[in-house]
Design a protein around this motif. Structure first.
Motif, mmCIF file in Angstrom:
data_model
loop_
_atom_site.group_PDB
_atom_site.id
_atom_site.type_symbol
_atom_site.label_atom_id
_atom_site.label_comp_id
_atom_site.label_asym_id
_atom_site.label_seq_id
_atom_site.Cartn_x
_atom_site.Cartn_y
_atom_site.Cartn_z
ATOM 1 N N LYS A 185 154.809 17.483 80.544
ATOM 2 C CA LYS A 185 154.078 18.629 81.081
ATOM 3 C C LYS A 185 153.300 19.416 80.033
ATOM 4 N N GLY A 186 153.479 19.111 78.762
ATOM 5 C CA GLY A 186 152.691 19.780 77.739
ATOM 6 C C GLY A 186 153.120 21.196 77.411
ATOM 7 N N GLY A 187 154.340 21.600 77.804
ATOM 8 C CA GLY A 187 154.866 22.902 77.428
ATOM 9 C C GLY A 187 154.910 23.912 78.556
ATOM 10 N N ASP A 188 153.996 23.827 79.516
ATOM 11 C CA ASP A 188 153.946 24.825 80.582
ATOM 12 C C ASP A 188 155.203 24.790 81.457
ATOM 13 N N PHE A 189 155.746 23.601 81.664
ATOM 14 C CA PHE A 189 156.951 23.464 82.485
ATOM 15 C C PHE A 189 158.136 24.150 81.806
ATOM 16 N N ALA A 190 158.157 24.139 80.467
ATOM 17 C CA ALA A 190 159.230 24.827 79.738
ATOM 18 C C ALA A 190 159.199 26.324 80.024
ATOM 19 N N LEU A 191 158.013 26.882 80.155
ATOM 20 C CA LEU A 191 157.899 28.304 80.499
ATOM 21 C C LEU A 191 158.482 28.569 81.880
ATOM 22 N N LEU A 192 158.164 27.700 82.829
ATOM 23 C CA LEU A 192 158.670 27.877 84.187
ATOM 24 C C LEU A 192 160.188 27.721 84.229
ATOM 25 N N LEU A 193 160.714 26.713 83.552
ATOM 26 C CA LEU A 193 162.163 26.507 83.533
ATOM 27 C C LEU A 193 162.875 27.695 82.888
ATOM 28 N N SER A 194 162.288 28.240 81.839
ATOM 29 C CA SER A 194 162.883 29.416 81.195
ATOM 30 C C SER A 194 162.929 30.596 82.159
ATOM 31 N N ALA A 195 161.875 30.749 82.958
ATOM 32 C CA ALA A 195 161.844 31.835 83.940
ATOM 33 C C ALA A 195 162.912 31.635 85.009
ATOM 34 N N VAL A 196 163.114 30.386 85.434
ATOM 35 C CA VAL A 196 164.157 30.095 86.421
ATOM 36 C C VAL A 196 165.537 30.390 85.839
ATOM 37 N N ILE A 197 165.770 29.970 84.598
ATOM 38 C CA ILE A 197 167.074 30.194 83.964
ATOM 39 C C ILE A 197 167.347 31.689 83.805
ATOM 40 N N LYS A 198 166.316 32.450 83.482
ATOM 41 C CA LYS A 198 166.498 33.899 83.391
ATOM 42 C C LYS A 198 166.953 34.463 84.735
ATOM 43 N N LYS A 199 166.320 34.021 85.805
ATOM 44 C CA LYS A 199 166.652 34.521 87.136
ATOM 45 C C LYS A 199 168.029 34.053 87.581
ATOM 46 N N GLU A 200 168.339 32.794 87.340
ATOM 47 C CA GLU A 200 169.577 32.212 87.856
ATOM 48 C C GLU A 200 170.815 32.646 87.075
ATOM 49 N N SER A 201 170.696 32.771 85.753
ATOM 50 C CA SER A 201 171.906 32.998 84.952
ATOM 51 C C SER A 201 171.712 33.964 83.794
ATOM 52 N N SER A 202 170.562 34.640 83.757
ATOM 53 C CA SER A 202 170.270 35.566 82.650
ATOM 54 C C SER A 202 170.467 34.893 81.294
ATOM 55 N N PHE A 203 169.976 33.645 81.215
ATOM 56 C CA PHE A 203 170.127 32.849 79.992
ATOM 57 C C PHE A 203 171.602 32.688 79.621
ATOM 58 N N GLY A 204 172.467 32.589 80.634
ATOM 59 C CA GLY A 204 173.916 32.561 80.404
ATOM 60 C C GLY A 204 174.394 31.290 79.759
ATOM 61 N N ALA A 205 174.271 31.209 78.457
ATOM 62 C CA ALA A 205 174.660 29.997 77.740
ATOM 63 C C ALA A 205 176.138 29.689 77.899
ATOM 64 N N GLY B 185 175.950 26.044 86.067
ATOM 65 C CA GLY B 185 175.510 26.759 84.898
ATOM 66 C C GLY B 185 174.137 27.374 84.904
ATOM 67 N N LEU B 186 173.334 26.972 83.944
ATOM 68 C CA LEU B 186 172.099 27.663 83.619
ATOM 69 C C LEU B 186 171.119 27.741 84.780
ATOM 70 N N MET B 187 171.045 26.698 85.600
ATOM 71 C CA MET B 187 170.067 26.699 86.691
ATOM 72 C C MET B 187 170.720 26.758 88.062
ATOM 73 N N GLN B 188 172.048 26.902 88.095
ATOM 74 C CA GLN B 188 172.801 27.166 89.320
ATOM 75 C C GLN B 188 172.441 26.234 90.478
ATOM 76 N N VAL B 189 172.453 24.937 90.207
ATOM 77 C CA VAL B 189 172.234 23.949 91.266
ATOM 78 C C VAL B 189 173.517 23.831 92.080
ATOM 79 N N GLU B 190 173.406 23.992 93.391
ATOM 80 C CA GLU B 190 174.584 23.958 94.257
ATOM 81 C C GLU B 190 175.157 22.539 94.353
ATOM 82 N N PRO B 191 176.478 22.433 94.634
ATOM 83 C CA PRO B 191 177.142 21.118 94.629
ATOM 84 C C PRO B 191 176.490 20.079 95.529
ATOM 85 N N ASN B 192 176.153 20.457 96.766
ATOM 86 C CA ASN B 192 175.564 19.471 97.677
ATOM 87 C C ASN B 192 174.218 18.965 97.158
ATOM 88 N N THR B 193 173.437 19.890 96.618
ATOM 89 C CA THR B 193 172.141 19.494 96.052
ATOM 90 C C THR B 193 172.343 18.618 94.828
#
Length: 335
Positions: A209-229, A240-248
Motif C-alpha cells: 500500500k505504500g504507507g497509507d494503509f499503515a496510517l489507517l491501521l494506526s487510526a483503527v488501533i487507536k480507536k479499538e485499543s488506545s494503542f494497548g500494547a 488485542g490491538l484491533m479487537q477482532v471478534e472470535p467469530n470473525t
C-alpha cells in the motif's frame, strides 16, 4: 604377366563419378529441431526441443521416449528452456521481464515499477507459482514473494538471473519492483508508538500500500485499543490491538494462513494487526472505499443506518467510521 596401361579416359570417368557421389551423398551433422509437443515412443536427438505442460524443454541425451519419461520427470534427459546459452539480451529500460523457462526462454512478460498481488499478476498474464528466469535492468530491485499479498518467503534480485534455482523456481505469487532503495512514503504520526508503527508498516508492506494503509491501521488501533500494547489476545474475546471478534477471527483463519504462509497466533501483536489488516483490506475492496470499509469492519457486512444488535441496541458503525476516518486524515491519509 602382361601389365595393362591405365588410360587417361578411365581416370577422368572415375573422377567425374566421385564428384557426383560427393554432391549427392555429403553427410551432414544432425541439427536441433523443434519437435512440437512431447510424445511417448518417439526418438529424440540432442538439442531437439519439445513443449510440455506449457513449457519448452531441450533434449540433453538422444533417446526414445516412454510413458513416465515426461520432460518434467527426467532432468537427465531434458532441460527446461529452449537452449541458446545463458547470456541475457540487454534488459528493457522500462521494466523487469519474467520468463516461464530457464535461460530466458518461453513466455516473457515485462512489468514496470509497482507492487503486484496475485490477482494483479493474473490480470497481466502471469499465473500463480510461475517464473524460472528474469531480466533486471541496472539499478532496479525485484522482491519475489512465495505467497499472495507479499507473504511467505521473500527473494530479492538486483540483477538478471538465467535460472532462479529449485528453491525459487515456479514459486512466485506476488512481487514488488522498484528502482533504487525503497523509502517510506509516509511519516509516523507522533502519537503512534514505535512498535505499533512497525506492526502497521509490516502489514502495509504485505499488502503493497505504500504507507497509507499503515496510517489507517494506526487510526483503527487507536480507536479499538488506545494503542494497548499490553492487551492479550484471547480465544473468547476480541483479539488485542484491533479487537477482532472470535467469530470473525475464526472465519478468516484459513485466509490468514494462505496469505501469510503460517497459522494465526492470537497472542502475537503482529498477527493481531495482520489479521485486522486482512479483514479491513477485504472490506475496503468489497465495499468500494475506506469509509465504507470502516463501516463494515465495525458493523458487519450487512450494516445499514439504524441497524441494531441482537439485544436491540443500535450499532453505531457510522460514528465509529467517522472517528477513525478523521484520525486517519489527521495523520495525513490520502483517500
Amino acid at each position: 604377366m602382361t601389365i595393362k596401361k591405365f588410360s587417361f579416359k578411365a581416370l577422368s570417368l572415375m573422377l567425374v563419378f566421385a564428384f557426383i557421389l560427393s554432391t549427392f551423398y555429403v553427410i551432414s551433422p544432425v541439427s536441433a529441431a523443434a519437435r512440437g509437443a512431447w510424445a511417448p515412443n518417439t526418438a529424440y536427438a540432442i538439442n531437439d526441443t519439445v513443449t510440455y505442460s506449457g513449457s519448452t524443454y531441450t533434449c540433453l541425451q538422444a533417446h526414445t521416449s516412454l510413458v513416465g519419461w515426461e520432460p518434467s520427470n527426467v532432468p537427465a534427459l531434458w532441460q527446461k528452456g529452449g537452449g541458446g546459452g545463458t547470456t541475457p539480451p540487454p534488459p528493457p529500460p522500462n521494466g523487469v521481464t519474467f520468463y516461464a523457462d530457464i535461460n530466458y526462454g518461453g513466455t516473457a512478460i515485462t512489468l514496470g515499477v509497482g507492487n503486484y498481488t496475485l490477482s494483479q499478476l493474473n490480470a497481466r498474464g502471469i499465473p500463480n507459482d510461475w517464473m524460472s528466469s528474469l531480466r533486471v535492468p541496472s539499478g532496479w530491485t525485484v522482491e519475489v514473494y512465495q505467497n499472495d499479498h507479499f507473504g511467505g518467503t521473500k527473494w530479492t534480485y538486483t540483477s538478471s538471473s538465467s535460472w532462479v534455482g529449485n528453491t525459487v523456481n515456479d514459486k512466485m505469487s506476488s512481487v514488488k519492483i522498484y528502482t533504487g532503495s525503497p523509502t517510506p512514503s509516509v511519516t509516523k504520526p507522533s502519537e503512534v508508538p514505535s512498535h505499533i508503527w512497525t506492526y502497521t508498516m509490516n502489514a502495509d508492506n504485505k499488502f503493497g500500500k505504500g504507507g497509507d494503509f499503515a496510517l489507517l491501521l494506526s487510526a483503527v488501533i487507536k480507536k479499538e485499543s488506545s494503542f494497548g500494547a499490553g492487551l492479550p489476545g484471547s480465544p473468547s474475546a476480541g483479539d488485542g490491538l484491533m479487537q477482532v471478534e472470535p467469530n470473525t477471527r475464526n472465519a478468516y483463519l484459513s485466509q490468514f494462513s494462505s496469505t501469510f504462509g503460517r497459522a494465526y497466533n492470537h497472542s502475537s501483536e503482529q498477527d493481531q494487526v495482520y489479521l485486522g489488516a486482512l479483514i479491513l483490506n477485504e472490506k475496503i475492496v468489497r465495499f468500494g472505499n475506506i469509509y465504507n470499509g470502516l463501516l463494515r469492519y465495525n458493523g458487519g457486512d450487512n450494516w445499514y443506518p439504524g441497524a441494531t444488535d441482537s439485544y436491540g441496541r443500535p450499532i453505531l458503525a457510522n460514528q465509529y467510521a467517522d472517528s477513525v476516518y478523521a484520525t486517519y486524515k489527521g495523520y495525513g491519509g490520502k483517500y
